[in-house]
Every structure is written in C-alpha cells, then in structure tokens.
Design a protein around this motif. Structure first.
Motif, PDB file in Angstrom:
ATOM      1  N   LEU A 170      54.943  50.217  53.250  1.00 31.04           N
ATOM      2  CA  LEU A 170      54.146  49.831  52.094  1.00 31.04           C
ATOM      3  C   LEU A 170      55.037  49.258  50.990  1.00 31.04           C
ATOM      4  CD1 LEU A 170      51.115  50.126  51.036  1.00 31.04           C
ATOM      5  CD2 LEU A 170      51.965  52.102  49.779  1.00 31.04           C
ATOM      6  N   LEU A 171      56.117  49.964  50.679  1.00 28.04           N
ATOM      7  CA  LEU A 171      57.018  49.509  49.618  1.00 28.04           C
ATOM      8  C   LEU A 171      57.657  48.169  49.976  1.00 28.04           C
ATOM      9  CD1 LEU A 171      58.782  52.882  48.715  1.00 28.04           C
ATOM     10  CD2 LEU A 171      57.019  51.693  47.403  1.00 28.04           C
ATOM     11  N   ALA A 172      58.101  48.043  51.223  1.00 33.70           N
ATOM     12  CA  ALA A 172      58.742  46.794  51.649  1.00 33.70           C
ATOM     13  C   ALA A 172      57.795  45.610  51.507  1.00 33.70           C
ATOM     14  CB  ALA A 172      59.228  46.924  53.089  1.00 33.70           C
ATOM     15  N   ASN A 173      56.534  45.806  51.878  1.00 34.90           N
ATOM     16  CA  ASN A 173      55.569  44.715  51.780  1.00 34.90           C
ATOM     17  C   ASN A 173      55.214  44.394  50.334  1.00 34.90           C
ATOM     18  OD1 ASN A 173      54.581  43.670  54.493  1.00 34.90           O
ATOM     19  ND2 ASN A 173      54.510  45.865  54.844  1.00 34.90           N
ATOM     20  N   TYR A 174      55.072  45.415  49.508  1.00 34.39           N
ATOM     21  CA  TYR A 174      54.810  45.158  48.091  1.00 34.39           C
ATOM     22  C   TYR A 174      55.941  44.335  47.472  1.00 34.39           C
ATOM     23  CZ  TYR A 174      50.589  47.895  47.115  1.00 34.39           C
ATOM     24  OH  TYR A 174      49.284  48.354  47.043  1.00 34.39           O
ATOM     25  N   LEU A 175      57.186  44.687  47.797  1.00 35.42           N
ATOM     26  CA  LEU A 175      58.320  43.957  47.231  1.00 35.42           C
ATOM     27  C   LEU A 175      58.387  42.527  47.760  1.00 35.42           C
ATOM     28  CD1 LEU A 175      61.054  46.746  47.332  1.00 35.42           C
ATOM     29  CD2 LEU A 175      59.945  45.783  45.297  1.00 35.42           C
ATOM     30  N   GLU A 176      58.143  42.369  49.055  1.00 37.39           N
ATOM     31  CA  GLU A 176      58.237  41.034  49.646  1.00 37.39           C
ATOM     32  C   GLU A 176      57.159  40.097  49.111  1.00 37.39           C
ATOM     33  OE1 GLU A 176      58.211  38.836  54.046  1.00 37.39           O
ATOM     34  OE2 GLU A 176      58.086  41.024  53.900  1.00 37.39           O
ATOM     35  N   GLY A 177      55.981  40.623  48.865  1.00 37.65           N
ATOM     36  CA  GLY A 177      54.885  39.751  48.433  1.00 37.65           C
ATOM     37  C   GLY A 177      54.767  39.556  46.947  1.00 37.65           C
ATOM     38  N   TYR A 178      55.596  40.267  46.176  1.00 37.09           N
ATOM     39  CA  TYR A 178      55.417  40.271  44.717  1.00 37.09           C
ATOM     40  C   TYR A 178      55.472  38.868  44.105  1.00 37.09           C
ATOM     41  CZ  TYR A 178      56.333  40.894  39.781  1.00 37.09           C
ATOM     42  OH  TYR A 178      56.268  40.795  38.419  1.00 37.09           O
ATOM     43  N   GLU A 179      56.493  38.099  44.422  1.00 30.97           N
ATOM     44  CA  GLU A 179      56.665  36.795  43.785  1.00 30.97           C
ATOM     45  C   GLU A 179      55.485  35.869  44.060  1.00 30.97           C
ATOM     46  OE1 GLU A 179      58.785  35.878  41.601  1.00 30.97           O
ATOM     47  OE2 GLU A 179      59.945  37.747  41.670  1.00 30.97           O
ATOM     48  N   THR A 180      54.872  36.005  45.241  1.00 32.36           N
ATOM     49  CA  THR A 180      53.747  35.129  45.588  1.00 32.36           C
ATOM     50  C   THR A 180      52.495  35.474  44.792  1.00 32.36           C
ATOM     51  OG1 THR A 180      54.615  34.897  47.836  1.00 32.36           O
ATOM     52  CG2 THR A 180      52.313  34.288  47.488  1.00 32.36           C
ATOM     53  N   VAL A 181      52.264  36.765  44.542  1.00 36.54           N
ATOM     54  CA  VAL A 181      50.994  37.180  43.937  1.00 36.54           C
ATOM     55  C   VAL A 181      51.108  37.531  42.457  1.00 36.54           C
ATOM     56  CG1 VAL A 181      50.250  38.091  46.169  1.00 36.54           C
ATOM     57  CG2 VAL A 181      51.242  39.644  44.483  1.00 36.54           C
ATOM     58  N   ARG A 182      52.294  37.491  41.892  1.00 37.63           N
ATOM     59  CA  ARG A 182      52.500  38.007  40.536  1.00 37.63           C
ATOM     60  C   ARG A 182      51.567  37.372  39.514  1.00 37.63           C
ATOM     61  NH1 ARG A 182      58.431  36.549  38.580  1.00 37.63           N
ATOM     62  NH2 ARG A 182      57.534  37.441  36.680  1.00 37.63           N
ATOM     63  N   ASP A 183      51.210  36.100  39.715  1.00 39.08           N
ATOM     64  CA  ASP A 183      50.337  35.424  38.758  1.00 39.08           C
ATOM     65  C   ASP A 183      48.855  35.553  39.123  1.00 39.08           C
ATOM     66  OD1 ASP A 183      52.509  34.547  37.258  1.00 39.08           O
ATOM     67  OD2 ASP A 183      52.772  32.765  38.514  1.00 39.08           O
ATOM     68  N   LEU A 184      48.567  36.216  40.247  1.00 41.65           N
ATOM     69  CA  LEU A 184      47.178  36.342  40.699  1.00 41.65           C
ATOM     70  C   LEU A 184      46.548  37.658  40.272  1.00 41.65           C
ATOM     71  CD1 LEU A 184      47.540  34.963  44.340  1.00 41.65           C
ATOM     72  CD2 LEU A 184      46.664  33.764  42.338  1.00 41.65           C
ATOM     73  N   LEU A 185      47.359  38.678  40.001  1.00 39.25           N
ATOM     74  CA  LEU A 185      46.847  39.992  39.663  1.00 39.25           C
ATOM     75  C   LEU A 185      46.768  40.173  38.152  1.00 39.25           C
ATOM     76  CD1 LEU A 185      47.705  40.391  42.675  1.00 39.25           C
ATOM     77  CD2 LEU A 185      48.220  42.766  42.081  1.00 39.25           C
ATOM     78  N   SER A 186      45.953  41.146  37.727  1.00 37.61           N
ATOM     79  CA  SER A 186      45.844  41.454  36.300  1.00 37.61           C
ATOM     80  C   SER A 186      45.423  42.907  36.155  1.00 37.61           C
ATOM     81  CB  SER A 186      44.827  40.526  35.624  1.00 37.61           C
ATOM     82  OG  SER A 186      43.508  40.895  35.972  1.00 37.61           O
ATOM     83  N   GLY A 187      45.003  43.272  34.956  1.00 37.90           N
ATOM     84  CA  GLY A 187      44.540  44.635  34.718  1.00 37.90           C
ATOM     85  C   GLY A 187      43.157  44.883  35.276  1.00 37.90           C
ATOM     86  N   GLU A 188      42.457  43.829  35.686  1.00 33.94           N
ATOM     87  CA  GLU A 188      41.148  43.939  36.316  1.00 33.94           C
ATOM     88  C   GLU A 188      41.204  43.262  37.685  1.00 33.94           C
ATOM     89  OE1 GLU A 188      38.434  42.111  33.652  1.00 33.94           O
ATOM     90  OE2 GLU A 188      38.571  43.695  32.137  1.00 33.94           O
ATOM     91  N   ILE A 189      40.174  43.525  38.497  1.00 35.66           N
ATOM     92  CA  ILE A 189      40.122  42.899  39.812  1.00 35.66           C
ATOM     93  C   ILE A 189      40.014  41.383  39.648  1.00 35.66           C
ATOM     94  CG2 ILE A 189      38.780  42.663  41.941  1.00 35.66           C
ATOM     95  CD1 ILE A 189      37.906  45.560  41.596  1.00 35.66           C
ATOM     96  N   ARG A 190      40.920  40.664  40.256  1.00 39.34           N
ATOM     97  CA  ARG A 190      40.920  39.198  40.205  1.00 39.34           C
ATOM     98  C   ARG A 190      40.518  38.646  41.565  1.00 39.34           C
ATOM     99  NH1 ARG A 190      44.552  37.077  36.301  1.00 39.34           N
ATOM    100  NH2 ARG A 190      44.229  35.035  37.273  1.00 39.34           N
ATOM    101  N   THR A 191      39.929  37.469  41.552  1.00 38.32           N
ATOM    102  CA  THR A 191      39.485  36.864  42.804  1.00 38.32           C
ATOM    103  C   THR A 191      40.127  35.498  42.988  1.00 38.32           C
ATOM    104  OG1 THR A 191      37.544  35.834  41.779  1.00 38.32           O
ATOM    105  CG2 THR A 191      37.269  38.039  42.698  1.00 38.32           C
ATOM    106  N   LEU A 192      40.256  35.123  44.251  1.00 37.05           N
ATOM    107  CA  LEU A 192      40.761  33.804  44.628  1.00 37.05           C
ATOM    108  C   LEU A 192      39.797  33.236  45.657  1.00 37.05           C
ATOM    109  CD1 LEU A 192      43.212  31.928  44.103  1.00 37.05           C
ATOM    110  CD2 LEU A 192      44.301  32.958  46.094  1.00 37.05           C
ATOM    111  N   ARG A 193      39.346  32.028  45.450  1.00 34.92           N
ATOM    112  CA  ARG A 193      38.311  31.439  46.293  1.00 34.92           C
ATOM    113  C   ARG A 193      38.863  30.236  47.067  1.00 34.92           C
ATOM    114  NH1 ARG A 193      32.799  31.855  45.695  1.00 34.92           N
ATOM    115  NH2 ARG A 193      33.165  32.842  43.662  1.00 34.92           N
ATOM    116  N   PHE A 194      38.556  30.210  48.368  1.00 35.61           N
ATOM    117  CA  PHE A 194      38.881  29.062  49.211  1.00 35.61           C
ATOM    118  C   PHE A 194      37.587  28.607  49.877  1.00 35.61           C
ATOM    119  CE2 PHE A 194      42.745  31.690  49.193  1.00 35.61           C
ATOM    120  CZ  PHE A 194      43.673  30.776  48.726  1.00 35.61           C
TER     121      PHE A 194
END
Length: 760
Positions: A170-194
């Motif tokens: 879990l920790l390894a994946n959180y660290l690896e994915g951080y840079e990709t998602v850092r601007d997608l998350l916030s203090g509330e649930i955020r959504t991304l639509r394709f």
C-alpha cells in the motif's frame, strides 16, 4: 408486458401534469392552501424519486473468477478492466447511458493519509510517531521518510501470512502514484471524467495499482446496449482480497443491493474463500437475493459430461450453505467475444473464438445457460422495481387526484349556493374540518406513544447486543484477542536478522491482519445481520398497528362525510387501499439515512498507541548500555535471546491489552452511533411516513374551501370564470385519476403474472 421504463415514463407524465394543474389552481385565489401545497409536494417528491430510483446488482466472487468478464458480456464490450489488481477497494458501477463515459471518484487527502497512518503503526524503520506528527503524504519530509523506511525493510517484512505485506504494498503504491495524482485530489471527493474517444484513458488509472490505490469508486456509462439507466451493475473487488478492509467495502455495497450475482470459476470450483464469503452473506441476512453463475472457458474442460459433473459438485457444495441455489452455467468470455464486432477483439482472441465455435456442445450449453440467466435476471429486476418503487408512487398520486376532485367539487357546490347557504355551509364545513384535524392530532399522539415504546425496546436490544460481557459479538472479539498467540519458533529466528523492534512489528502486523480478518469475516456480518433484524422489527411494528390506525382514520373520515352529507355537499368515495408503512429502502433514500461504513467497525487499530513501542525503546537503550559497559570492561557482549523473547512476550501482551481497551471503547462509540444515527432515525422516519399516510387521506376531505369564495366576494375573480376553472380542474383530475388507476391495475397484473410464474 409493458416495460418498466414505459411505465415509469407514464408515471412521470401524470405527476408532471398533476403538478402543473395544482400550480395553476393555487394561483387562482392568491392565498396559500395547505392541502394544495401538500399535493404539490407529493408530485414533486414522486418526480424526484422516480428520476433517482435505482435497482442495484452486485457481481461478487473471488479474484480471477471472471466477474469483470461477465459484466462486460452483459454490455457486449470490453469496457471494464479485466484482471485488475488487488490493491484498491473500489467498486466499479456500470449503467446504461446515452453516452460512453467513465467517471473516477478519488479519495480525499484525509482518506489517503488515514490509510497511511494505519499502515505505519509500529513500522520499524519509519522514525516518526504517528501520535505526534500528523502524517500527510503531501509533505516532502513525510514522503522521504516513508520511502527511506520502505527501502530499509529486509525480506522478512515484505511477506505476511505467505503473501506480500499489504502495508508495504500500500505504501509503495501511494508513493509511486503521488506525483501523477497530486493535482487531482483535494479535501473533498474529486472526480475525473473520460467520455467518447477518451473513454479508454480511464484504464490508465484502473489498471495501474499505483494509481488505482487513490480511487474510491468508478462509474461507467455505456451506450452500446438498451439498458435502463435505473439499473446499476457493480463489479466488486475480489472477495478473497488479502486486505480485510476491501471486504468491508463490499459489505457496504451488498447492504444496498437488490440482487447479488455470485460468480464461481469452473477452473477452481468452490474454494474456502467462497465458503467463507457465502457464510458471511447468510449471517448478513441477505442470502435471499442471491443468484449463482458458474463461469467456464471451453478449453478448461475436455468434455461436456465432465463440465456437468463439476457443476453438480459445485451445486452440492453450495447447497450445504444455501439449500437449492439458483445456478446458471455459461461462458462469460464466449458471450463477450461473440457480442463484439470482429475488429474489436484481438487476433489471439479471434483465433480462440474460431476454435471454440467448433465445440458445438459447449456452445449450445453456454447459450442455453445464458438465456436462462437473462430471463431470470429480467424477471427478478422487474419484480423488485414494479413492486418496490412504482407501486408506492402510484398510490400517492392516487390520493392527489382524489383530493383534487373533491376540492373542485366542494368549491363548485359552494359557488352554486346563495349567500346565506354558502356562508352557513362554510361555517359548518370549518367545524367538521377542525374535528378531522383534531382526529389527526389524536392519531399523532397515539402514534408518538407507540413510537416511544418501540424506541425503548430497540434501545434495550441494541444495548444487549453490544454488551461487552453478555453480548454475542464483543465477548468473541475480546476472546479472540486474548487467545491469539504468536509462534515463538517462528519469530525467534527473526531476532538475529530483523532485531527486536522489527520482530515485534512482524508479530504486530500478523496479529493485526488476523484480527481484521476475523472482524471482517465474522463480526461485521453478525452486526449487519442484527441491524437487518432491527429493520424487520421496525417494519413489522408499523405493519402490525396499520389495521387499527386505518380503522381510526376511516371512522374519522366517515364522521366528516356524514356531517357534510347532511348539508348536501358532494363527497368522494373512500380509498379501498389500507394504510401501511412505506418500504424501508424508499424511506432511507428519501431521508438520507445510511449505515456507518463497515470499515468504521475496524478503525480501532489506528487508535492503538501501545506501551510496547516504549518498551522497545527501553529495551534497546538497556541493550546499548550493556554493550557499552562490556566494551569498557573489555568483555565480550553476550546476546540474551531468552531476554529478547521475554521482552517480545511482554510487548505482545501490551499490544493485546491496548487493542482490547480500544476495541471496547470503539464498540461503545459504534453502538451509540448505530442507535442514534441510524436505528432511531429510521424508526422516526417510518413513524413520520406512517403519520403522513394518514394525513394524506385527511387532506382529500379537509382542504380549505373559503379562499375561492372570498376571491369571488372580493371581486378578485369572476364567479363564472372560477366555475369554468374548477370544472376543468375536476375533469383533469378525473382523467389523471383514470390514468393512475390503469397504471395501478397494470402493476397488479404484472405482480400476479410474476407470482404465477414463480409458483409454476
């Protein structure tokens, strides 16, 4: 048979026309009329809930059983990522839609940080105290410390219970994915639509563990099949996921589903994971909503006879848990491949399909199973939707049409009278209306008394269930904690390589994992089954008093009508339908009443701040002092394994004692949460709904008829013009009433056909 969508559209049209009719007549007098406002609210409520009504189907089963393939086959396309990882706890929810789209819900930063805080409790190579430093992965120093700690872990830490340590993964994946998602998350649930041509991009997130770990839910809209958007099919995480919190996520969704489709792979048959999961479903009290699919690939079986023998064995094994299971056998992959255009499948799959098409026995067997399953699925979904949703709405709109007709008729009668007669009629009508309102107050008072008794009984049951000494769950948890033992031989060899703190951490993670699994597989289902039982008692209580309240309401209405008849005022016939409590699921949706999530029960671990950590420090300091003393005295330092083992034993004892204390405290909080935030709220909402059912009947006859007479007297509207409006209103309400009645008769006919089919 008329489709559900067609009947829902008719209902919406009727509700819309009634709403417009009420809005128009409300504007005639320019004053607020309580009954008209009540009917307006009913119409608006029906329109809102018809649009929101959803029937949920959960597709569950172990990892690699073919769940995603089966769901894809329903929609005739490879929309869901097949063979997704086991890191994420997301549920993928699929609906028919006017457009192809994927909506990804991301966790909040608080949820991510809580995951991490839980994972690093007693982590040996992470040098910060979770009690003193707020873990926030957005901080550079926290990420560096987590990365350093993970890199320092020896092999012993990376394996737990013969599989990869879920915390380190879990920790390894959180660290690896951080840079990709850092601007997608916030203090509330955020959504991304394709959507459209971008749809396939959602697989970049769903199919990559280091990105999927940040996802909370995935919503897929598919435009390739004619499926009503009110049906939601959910592809759930594997029921044998190594993370017990994933099982809790599945449990949450199962509690709001109308149907569970359980997929068993013919390659593996019934495994221990299936037995555990099915027993859990039974304990949750939701086994009555279960269908089985035996999913097979043609190349896995030499002959059809061999497959049928396997299916019989699977049926026999499932029958030990659920007698006479409803089971269907087909190939999800064959259905998926044949449901797509040839250019949409890979060359490898095209060659495989060519070979499979030659296996005519398997093809015929799979197609027969598919047809049977689709027929049964359609029957079950329609039955639940017709009976649970449309029927309730039809009944409420029927009261509105009856009330509007009565309101228009009485006003027309008063307008036709001379001034003296009209004045006398209005005065006597007001007195009878007051009596009807008093009857409503009396019924409310009686209902409140009944509710208080119900609440007292519910409180007693909940307190008894969660009693730490005599209840059915907490003593079991306490006994589990106290009786759990670490194997000294298993960890003694680790002392030399991992050291004292590392070995204690491995003991702790083993203990935590087994306790969480016990909670998810045994305790959560018992609690959910108990809550289902309480819901049944709430519904049964109000159903039990319905007859007496119906009689009281009819007596009050009869007295009102007798008084009005003496004045020659026309009255509508009584409703033949009896008063009854509304469906609990509808009430919960209407009032936004939800159970606390299942993983709330398991959040005790993050509160553990054990003295064992302090003991590690004391032991390590003592060991360093002894080493230093040996060097000063120029004597060799003797490692004392017996002392280390005793320290491990004391450390585990403190961990268990601290865990027991926090579990008891946590369950006390959970008990009060369940009591006040769910059970009492639900009972109160049902009581209010029950009372509203009575008042809706009274409103048919108790509408204020003085407003329109006043409007004529004050020259705000012409008498002839008002009479024309009232006649049109009466006729429009009658026409709508006929439409509602025909819709209700159609529902009864459908229910009768479904009952006959079921009996047959």
């Amino acid at each position: 048979m008329e489709t559900y969508q067609a009947m829902k559209d008719r209902l919406s049209e009727l509700a819309s026309s009634l709403l417009q009719l009420i809005v128009d007549v409300k504007g005639v007098s320019g004053r607020v009329d309580g009954s008209l406002t009540s009917w307006e609210d009913i119409c608006r409520g029906v329109l809102a809930r018809v649009a929101e009504d959803t029937v949920r189907v959960a597709v569950v089963g172990p990892i690699k059983s073919g769940k995603s393939t089966v769901v894809n086959s329903f929609f005739k396309g490879d929309y869901l990522k097949r063979g997704a990882g086991v890191v994420t706890s997301m549920v993928t929810k699929v609906r028919g839609s006017g457009r192809l789209e994927a909506v990804l819900d991301f966790k909040t930063w608080d949820e991510v940080n809580e995951d991490i805080a839980r994972a690093v409790i007693m982590f040996p190579s992470v040098h910060f105290s979770t009690g003193q430093v707020a873990i926030d992965i957005r901080r550079d120093d926290i990420r560096r410390e987590l990365a350093r700690g993970l890199a320092a872990l020896p092999r012993e830490y990376l394996i737990a219970r013969d599989s990869r340590n879920i915390n380190s993964v879990l920790l390894a994946n959180y660290l690896e994915g951080y840079e990709t998602v850092r601007d997608l998350l916030s203090g509330e649930i955020r959504t991304l639509r394709f959507d459209g041509d971008q749809f396939a991009r959602h697989r970049d997130f769903v199919g990559s563990d280091h990105l999927a770990v940040y996802l909370k839910d995935v919503h897929i809209g598919i435009d390739s099949v004619d499926m009503d958007s009110g049906i939601e099919i959910a592809d759930c995480q594997g029921s044998d996921s190594p993370n017990p919190l994933h099982l809790a996520k599945i449990q949450d969704y199962l509690l709001v589903t109308h149907l569970i489709v359980y997929v068993i792979s013919s390659r593996t048959g019934v495994r221990q994971a299936d037995i555990n999961f099915l027993n859990m479903i039974v304990r949750m009290g939701i086994a009555g909503n279960l269908l089985f699919i035996v999913n097979f690939d043609f190349n896995e079986h030499a002959t059809l006879d061999g497959l049928e023998a396997l299916v019989k064995r699977i049926r026999d094994e499932v029958s030990l848990i659920l007698p006479d299971p409803e089971m269907y056998v087909f190939s999800g992959l064959y259905n998926l491949l044949t449901g797509q255009k040839k250019e949409a499948i890979s060359e490898k799959e095209a060659r495989m399909l060519e070979q499979w098409d030659l296996e005519q026995d398997f093809v015929a067997y799979s197609e027969k199973g598919t047809r049977s399953f689709e027929s049964s699925l359609s029957h079950i979904l329609n039955k639940k939707r017709y009976s649970l949703q449309l029927k309730n709405h039809v009944g409420r709109l029927g009261l509105v049409t009856a009330g509007l007709q009565q309101w228009a008729s009485v006003n027309l009668d008063v307008l036709a009278r001379d001034e003296q007669s009209a004045t006398e009629t209005l005065a006597r009508t007001a007195r009878h209306k007051t009596k009807l309102e008093q009857a409503g107050v009396l019924l409310k008072s009686t209902l409140d008394g009944s509710y208080r008794k119900l609440e007292k009984d519910l409180r007693t049951e909940i307190d008894r269930f969660f009693d730490p000494r005599t209840g059915p769950v907490l003593p079991d948890v306490i006994n589990f904690i106290r009786n759990w033992k670490a194997d000294p031989g298993k960890y003694e060899s680790c002392l030399a390589t991992a050291g004292f703190s590392g070995t204690l951490y491995m003991i702790f993670q083993d203990f935590q994992q087994t306790l969480d699994t016990f909670m998810a597989e045994t305790i959560n289902p018992q609690i959910m089954g108990f809550i289902k039982q309480l819901e049944g008692e709430i519904g049964g209580f109000f159903e039990g008093i319905a007859a007496s309240y119906d009689l009281m309401a009819r007596d009050a209405i009869a007295a009102y009508k007798t008084g009005m008849a003496e004045m020659g005022v026309p009255m509508s016939p009584d409703s033949k339908a009896g008063i009854r409590a509304r469906d609990l699921a509808l009430i919960k949706n209407q009032h936004g009443i939800h159970l606390p999530p299942a993983d709330f029960i398991m959040n005790y671990t993050r509160k553990i701040r054990t003295e064992a950590v302090m003991r590690m420090g004391v032991y390590s300091l003592t060991r360093l002092l002894k080493k230093a003393a040996s060097r000063l005295m120029k004597k060799p330092f003797q490692e004392n394994r017996a002392g280390e083992l005793r320290a491990l034993k004391h450390g585990l004892a403190r961990i268990k004692a601290d865990t027991e204390e926090t579990v008891v405290f946590h369950f006390k909080s959970y008990r009060e949460n369940i009591k006040f935030q769910y059970v009492f709220k639900l009972a109160k909402a049902v009581a209010e709904s029950f009372h509203q059912e009575v008042m809706d009947r009274f409103h048919i006859y108790s509408a204020d008829i003085s407003h329109l007479r006043d409007a004529v007297s004050e020259k705000r509207i012409d008498k002839g013009q008002l009479s024309a409006i009232l006649n049109r209103t009466k006729q429009a309400a009658a026409d709508a009433g006929n439409g509602i009645r025909q819709l209700g008769e159609g529902l009864e006919s459908i229910e009768l056909k479904q009952e006959n089919r079921q009996e047959g």
